[in-house]
Write a protein that holds these residues in place. Structure first.
Motif, PDB file in Angstrom:
ATOM      1  N   SER A  50      10.544  -1.436  -1.636  1.00 47.36           N
ATOM      2  CA  SER A  50      10.387  -1.333  -3.069  1.00 47.36           C
ATOM      3  C   SER A  50      10.016  -2.695  -3.672  1.00 47.36           C
ATOM      4  O   SER A  50       9.172  -2.782  -4.580  1.00 47.36           O
ATOM      5  N   ARG A  76       8.785   1.341 -17.105  1.00 47.35           N
ATOM      6  CA  ARG A  76       8.670   2.660 -16.481  1.00 47.35           C
ATOM      7  C   ARG A  76       8.695   3.717 -17.567  1.00 47.35           C
ATOM      8  O   ARG A  76       9.419   3.572 -18.562  1.00 47.35           O
ATOM      9  N   ARG A  79       9.701   9.373 -16.620  1.00 50.27           N
ATOM     10  CA  ARG A  79       9.845   9.919 -15.272  1.00 50.27           C
ATOM     11  C   ARG A  79       9.851   8.841 -14.196  1.00 50.27           C
ATOM     12  O   ARG A  79       9.735   9.126 -13.013  1.00 50.27           O
ATOM     13  N   SER A  99       2.972   3.396  -3.088  1.00 51.21           N
ATOM     14  CA  SER A  99       3.727   4.333  -2.265  1.00 51.21           C
ATOM     15  C   SER A  99       4.265   3.595  -1.054  1.00 51.21           C
ATOM     16  O   SER A  99       3.608   2.697  -0.532  1.00 51.21           O
ATOM     17  N   HIS A 100       5.460   3.972  -0.623  1.00 50.59           N
ATOM     18  CA  HIS A 100       5.979   3.351   0.592  1.00 50.59           C
ATOM     19  C   HIS A 100       6.660   4.378   1.467  1.00 50.59           C
ATOM     20  O   HIS A 100       7.338   5.282   0.989  1.00 50.59           O
ATOM     21  N   ASP A 124      -0.232   8.290  -2.090  1.00 47.09           N
ATOM     22  CA  ASP A 124       0.956   8.613  -1.303  1.00 47.09           C
ATOM     23  C   ASP A 124       0.688   8.351   0.173  1.00 47.09           C
ATOM     24  O   ASP A 124      -0.427   8.534   0.641  1.00 47.09           O
ATOM     25  N   GLU A 177       1.150  14.978  -3.300  1.00 51.81           N
ATOM     26  CA  GLU A 177       1.946  13.907  -3.915  1.00 51.81           C
ATOM     27  C   GLU A 177       1.045  12.944  -4.698  1.00 51.81           C
ATOM     28  O   GLU A 177       1.404  12.513  -5.789  1.00 51.81           O
ATOM     29  N   LYS A 181       1.491  12.279  -8.512  1.00 52.03           N
ATOM     30  CA  LYS A 181       1.811  10.908  -8.903  1.00 52.03           C
ATOM     31  C   LYS A 181       0.797  10.360  -9.910  1.00 52.03           C
ATOM     32  O   LYS A 181       1.142   9.551 -10.761  1.00 52.03           O
ATOM     33  N   GLY A 186       6.150  14.011 -11.298  1.00 55.14           N
ATOM     34  CA  GLY A 186       7.115  14.340 -10.247  1.00 55.14           C
ATOM     35  C   GLY A 186       6.834  15.738  -9.732  1.00 55.14           C
ATOM     36  O   GLY A 186       5.879  16.394 -10.146  1.00 55.14           O
ATOM     37  N   ILE A 187       7.698  16.208  -8.846  1.00 53.20           N
ATOM     38  CA  ILE A 187       7.449  17.530  -8.250  1.00 53.20           C
ATOM     39  C   ILE A 187       7.995  18.613  -9.189  1.00 53.20           C
ATOM     40  O   ILE A 187       8.926  19.339  -8.871  1.00 53.20           O
TER      41      ILE A 187
HETATM   42  N1  COA Z   1       4.927   9.166 -10.855  1.00 53.32           N
HETATM   43  C1  COA Z   1       4.150   8.344 -10.158  1.00 53.32           C
HETATM   44  N2  COA Z   1       4.581   7.260  -9.514  1.00 53.32           N
HETATM   45  C2  COA Z   1       5.885   7.007  -9.585  1.00 53.32           C
HETATM   46  C3  COA Z   1       6.780   7.816 -10.287  1.00 53.32           C
HETATM   47  C4  COA Z   1       6.246   8.951 -10.966  1.00 53.32           C
HETATM   48  N3  COA Z   1       7.002   9.788 -11.655  1.00 53.32           N
HETATM   49  N4  COA Z   1       8.022   7.309 -10.179  1.00 53.32           N
HETATM   50  C5  COA Z   1       7.925   6.206  -9.425  1.00 53.32           C
HETATM   51  N5  COA Z   1       6.622   6.001  -9.063  1.00 53.32           N
HETATM   52  C6  COA Z   1       6.023   4.935  -8.261  1.00 53.32           C
HETATM   53  C7  COA Z   1       6.941   3.734  -8.110  1.00 53.32           C
HETATM   54  O1  COA Z   1       6.135   2.609  -7.907  1.00 53.32           O
HETATM   55  C8  COA Z   1       7.702   4.085  -6.869  1.00 53.32           C
HETATM   56  O2  COA Z   1       8.166   2.954  -6.195  1.00 53.32           O
HETATM   57  P1  COA Z   1       9.699   2.547  -6.320  1.00 53.32           P
HETATM   58  O3  COA Z   1      10.469   3.759  -5.892  1.00 53.32           O
HETATM   59  O4  COA Z   1       9.852   1.434  -5.356  1.00 53.32           O
HETATM   60  O5  COA Z   1       9.896   2.178  -7.727  1.00 53.32           O
HETATM   61  C9  COA Z   1       6.684   4.799  -6.036  1.00 53.32           C
HETATM   62  O6  COA Z   1       5.838   5.476  -6.952  1.00 53.32           O
HETATM   63  C10 COA Z   1       7.332   5.766  -5.087  1.00 53.32           C
HETATM   64  O7  COA Z   1       6.347   6.503  -4.452  1.00 53.32           O
HETATM   65  P2  COA Z   1       6.550   6.953  -2.941  1.00 53.32           P
HETATM   66  O8  COA Z   1       6.947   5.794  -2.145  1.00 53.32           O
HETATM   67  O9  COA Z   1       5.367   7.706  -2.530  1.00 53.32           O
HETATM   68  O10 COA Z   1       7.872   7.825  -3.013  1.00 53.32           O
HETATM   69  P3  COA Z   1       8.078   9.375  -3.083  1.00 53.32           P
HETATM   70  O11 COA Z   1       6.950  10.082  -2.464  1.00 53.32           O
HETATM   71  O12 COA Z   1       9.435   9.648  -2.604  1.00 53.32           O
HETATM   72  O13 COA Z   1       8.194   9.540  -4.658  1.00 53.32           O
HETATM   73  C11 COA Z   1       7.849  10.554  -6.757  1.00 53.32           C
HETATM   74  C12 COA Z   1       7.215   9.876  -5.561  1.00 53.32           C
HETATM   75  C13 COA Z   1       8.769   9.633  -7.552  1.00 53.32           C
HETATM   76  C14 COA Z   1       6.761  11.005  -7.677  1.00 53.32           C
HETATM   77  C15 COA Z   1       8.627  11.740  -6.154  1.00 53.32           C
HETATM   78  O14 COA Z   1       9.745  11.278  -5.487  1.00 53.32           O
HETATM   79  C16 COA Z   1       9.091  12.754  -7.018  1.00 53.32           C
HETATM   80  O15 COA Z   1       8.362  13.517  -7.557  1.00 53.32           O
HETATM   81  N6  COA Z   1      10.395  12.841  -7.153  1.00 53.32           N
HETATM   82  C17 COA Z   1      10.961  13.744  -8.038  1.00 53.32           C
HETATM   83  C18 COA Z   1      11.737  12.938  -8.967  1.00 53.32           C
HETATM   84  C19 COA Z   1      11.324  13.211 -10.328  1.00 53.32           C
HETATM   85  O16 COA Z   1      10.363  13.852 -10.663  1.00 53.32           O
HETATM   86  N7  COA Z   1      12.126  12.724 -11.183  1.00 53.32           N
HETATM   87  C20 COA Z   1      11.893  12.870 -12.534  1.00 53.32           C
HETATM   88  C21 COA Z   1      13.190  12.827 -13.192  1.00 53.32           C
HETATM   89  S1  COA Z   1      13.014  13.221 -14.840  1.00 53.32           S
END
Ligand code: COA
Ligand code: MG
Length: 289
Positions: A50, A76, A79, A99-100, A124, A177, A181, A186-187
């Motif tokens: 991160s 941020r 979301r 993405s990581h 992603d 994703e 993103k 989010g999903i």
């Molecule tokens: N949309 C796009 N990018 C996002 C994001 C979002 N809503 N939230 C965070 N990011 C960015 C950040 O840089 C994040 O890095 P960090 O965690 O170090 O801060 C990075 O994307 C994470 O991407 P990735 O490494 O590909 O992680 P992931 O595939 O697990 O997550 C999400 C991507 C966050 C979009 C996904 O986890 C998700 O949809 N989660 C559901 C959570 C959600 O929707 N929460 C909303 C609550 S209201």
């Protein structure tokens, strides 16, 4: 659709065991609220993934805008999607996403022209492996509902061996994703209504990476304002970039950056507060050996 300059950067955490001076430089350049967030990770791997993501964002915005590293400020949205707080900066609009997964951290970024800021990208990355506790068949049974019938007929083709099925699965997962993103939602969307048709004339191999023949239908409607790149990285990761209302000038590969390219010297890295924070972080355990 006009053409835009696209940046693709990758960082391999496998190549870096941070020293205290390096870590303190890195930590000094991120914002206080991010330091608090990072410290909550149990494993140092997650902390570093991160953290590197934050440094990539900072380098990207600083490079594009010409603003000094320490003057770039991020926030941020509701979301959790990071964005650059432009304040009164009047230069061209830009969009980026990080993405990581595993040992890879990616940033994709794109700049536009000042006349139109309604564009963006999402990215992603996924390791091409299935490491869950259940059998792959059981996992697939649970995941099938997240894909359209057409996608699933490609992913679970009976002729494919398990590795190829996992790869097809991860490719589609990354595409979905990257798409969500970009939207930043989010999903929360009906994933099975977002149907990708990947390039079936090539398999995703290093020589042909990135593949750019992917198209998307949402609720059966063609989404002509979207473009996709599918990348294969280090043979074992697939990644996707989703471009909305923009076309990259070229379909380049991800450039692997070294840690020195991400660190910027600042007096703040010598502060007692930063040093003790970093010492604490360095006590976190590694997942990998
Ligand atoms: N949309 C796009 N990018 C996002 C994001 C979002 N809503 N939230 C965070 N990011 C960015 C950040 O840089 C994040 O890095 P960090 O965690 O170090 O801060 C990075 O994307 C994470 O991407 P990735 O490494 O590909 O992680 P992931 O595939 O697990 O997550 C999400 C991507 C966050 C979009 C996904 O986890 C998700 O949809 N989660 C559901 C959570 C959600 O929707 N929460 C909303 C609550 S209201
Ligand atoms: Mg992801």
């Amino acid at each position: 659709m006009s053409k835009h300059i696209c940046t693709r950067w990758a960082f391999d955490l496998g190549s870096w065991k941070p020293t205290l001076p390096q870590l303190s430089q890195a930590v000094a350049s991120i914002q206080p609220e991010e330091r608090v967030r990072l410290m909550k990770f149990h494993f140092i791997d997650d902390f570093l993934s991160s953290l590197i993501g934050r440094l990539l964002m900072r380098k990207y915005v600083s490079t594009c805008s010409g603003l000094p590293h320490h003057q770039v400020k991020f926030a941020r949205d509701v979301r959790g999607k990071p964005y650059w707080v432009r304040e009164d900066y009047a230069g061209p609009p830009l969009s980026f996403n990080v993405s990581h997964q595993g040992s890879l951290v990616l940033l994709a970024g794109i700049t536009g022209d000042s006349s139109d800021s309604d564009f963006g990208l999402g990215t992603d990355v996924m390791k091409i492996e299935y490491s869950g506790g259940k059998s792959l068949a059981e996992f697939f049974r649970l995941m099938k509902s997240k894909f359209s019938a057409q996608e699933w007929s490609y992913i679970a083709r009976p002729l494919l061996d398990e590795r190829e099925q996992v790869k097809a699965f991860m490719r589609h997962w990354c595409l979905k994703e990257a798409y969500v993103k970009e939207l930043g939602v989010g999903i929360t969307v009906d994933l099975e209504k977002i149907s990708f048709s990947v390039d079936t004339t090539h398999s995703l191999e290093a020589e042909v990476s990135p593949l750019v023949g992917t198209s998307l239908r949402c609720h059966d409607k063609p989404m002509d304002n979207w473009r996709f790149e599918e990348h294969l990285l280090q043979e074992e990761y697939c990644a996707a970039i989703a471009f909305r209302n923009c076309l990259p000038q070229d379909h380049g590969r991800f450039k692997v950056l070294q840690v020195e390219e991400l660190l910027v010297k600042s007096p703040e890295s010598e502060l007692e507060e930063v040093l003790s924070y970093c010492q604490k972080a360095l006590l976190k355990p590694y997942k990998r050996t």
